[in-house]
Each structure stands twice: as C-alpha cells, then as structure tokens.
Design a protein around this motif. Sequence first.
Motif, PDB file in Angstrom:
ATOM      1  N   GLN A 204       0.814  -1.216   0.000  1.00 48.34           N
ATOM      2  CA  GLN A 204       0.000   0.000   0.000  1.00 48.34           C
ATOM      3  C   GLN A 204       0.850   1.270   0.000  1.00 48.34           C
ATOM      4  O   GLN A 204       0.388   2.312  -0.450  1.00 48.34           O
ATOM      5  N   ASN A 205       2.055   1.190   0.482  1.00 46.51           N
ATOM      6  CA  ASN A 205       2.925   2.358   0.549  1.00 46.51           C
ATOM      7  C   ASN A 205       3.954   2.409  -0.582  1.00 46.51           C
ATOM      8  O   ASN A 205       4.835   3.270  -0.570  1.00 46.51           O
ATOM      9  N   LEU A 206       3.826   1.502  -1.538  1.00 44.63           N
ATOM     10  CA  LEU A 206       4.756   1.458  -2.663  1.00 44.63           C
ATOM     11  C   LEU A 206       4.263   2.365  -3.781  1.00 44.63           C
ATOM     12  O   LEU A 206       3.089   2.342  -4.141  1.00 44.63           O
ATOM     13  N   ASN A 207       5.157   3.144  -4.335  1.00 44.85           N
ATOM     14  CA  ASN A 207       4.819   3.953  -5.505  1.00 44.85           C
ATOM     15  C   ASN A 207       5.153   3.155  -6.749  1.00 44.85           C
ATOM     16  O   ASN A 207       6.210   2.561  -6.836  1.00 44.85           O
ATOM     17  N   GLY A 208       4.256   3.122  -7.715  1.00 42.90           N
ATOM     18  CA  GLY A 208       4.562   2.472  -8.983  1.00 42.90           C
ATOM     19  C   GLY A 208       4.053   1.052  -9.109  1.00 42.90           C
ATOM     20  O   GLY A 208       4.437   0.352 -10.017  1.00 42.90           O
ATOM     21  N   GLY A 209       3.171   0.596  -8.243  1.00 45.91           N
ATOM     22  CA  GLY A 209       2.670  -0.765  -8.311  1.00 45.91           C
ATOM     23  C   GLY A 209       1.602  -0.989  -9.357  1.00 45.91           C
ATOM     24  O   GLY A 209       1.187  -2.114  -9.599  1.00 45.91           O
ATOM     25  N   GLU A 210       1.181   0.090 -10.024  1.00 46.71           N
ATOM     26  CA  GLU A 210       0.099  -0.037 -10.994  1.00 46.71           C
ATOM     27  C   GLU A 210       0.511  -0.772 -12.262  1.00 46.71           C
ATOM     28  O   GLU A 210      -0.326  -1.161 -13.055  1.00 46.71           O
ATOM     29  N   ASP A 211       1.800  -0.986 -12.484  1.00 45.54           N
ATOM     30  CA  ASP A 211       2.265  -1.669 -13.683  1.00 45.54           C
ATOM     31  C   ASP A 211       2.236  -3.188 -13.565  1.00 45.54           C
ATOM     32  O   ASP A 211       2.632  -3.889 -14.484  1.00 45.54           O
TER      33      ASP A 211
END
Length: 156
Positions: free
Chosen positions: A131-138
């Motif tokens: 939840q706190n990771l940036n860029g997981g949408e890929d």
Amino acid sequence: MERALEALQAEQKIRVVHCSSIYETEPYGPVRQPDFLNMVAQVETFFPPLPFLRKLQEIETALSRAREVHWGPRTIDLDLLVFGQKVTCSEALSLPHPEIARRAFVLKPLVEIAPHLVVPGLHRSVMDLWQNLNGGEDVQLWRTNNGGGKFGLFEN
C-alpha cells in the motif's frame, strides 16, 4: 513456472503449500527484453536457508537458466524472499530479499497469498509495504490462480 513448481514438489524435503496468480510486468533493469511473468509460492522445507537457495539454483539450471547478463533475459528466476523469521546478510544470501519492499512485481503476488506476513527485519506487513509502494500499478494480472490445474495456475 509449472516445471519449477513440479521440481520443487518432487523434492522430498520441500512441499509447495500455496501459489499466487501470475502477474505480468515490464522487465526490471536496464536491458531491453520482453515483459516478465511473476508469481510467488509458499513452501515448507526441511532445508536450511543456504542449501534451499542452492536447490533453487539447481532447478534454474535444470530449466536452462543462463546467467549471461545481469538483469538480462532468462527462462526462470527463482528468488528466496523470506525464510521464517530469519534475518541474515552475506555475500551468498540476504534474508529477507534486500529488494522485497521496493518491487511491486514481488509484493503484488505476495499480498495475494500472505498479506499479513510481517517481513522480518522490516517489521511491516506485506500489505503495508504494498500500500505504501509507488509504482505498483504496472503489475497486471496475467492468469488467476482459481484452484484449477495441478497447482491451480495453468488452466485457462
């Protein structure tokens, strides 16, 4: 992936407990190559961590893994992410995997099978890290583990 899981399951000291769905991601690293397929598996083993890592490397070799270019194309890449509550750092093995908190392609499938797992040494759950990771949408679902097939992965 199926052959790697079968090789793990064939070992007397290893039992595959659970597998995530398979996710597709852009390759990690500077080398241009096709997209990767990623998944995680929970296993039980009587091997200690370093011999278990060596067993994973033997399976990679048996599946024609060639280590020619760092972060380059490969047929299979088996990583040891966590091993119980062990925390260790050596040239041969670091636990938990040193990049676990920064890699969406690891965290997304891990959230699926162990969201409440607290990563040793980080003292944060897999879900919290995700939840706190940036860029997981890929990280895109490629095939759902719906309980079909030998390991629940390979039925269309």
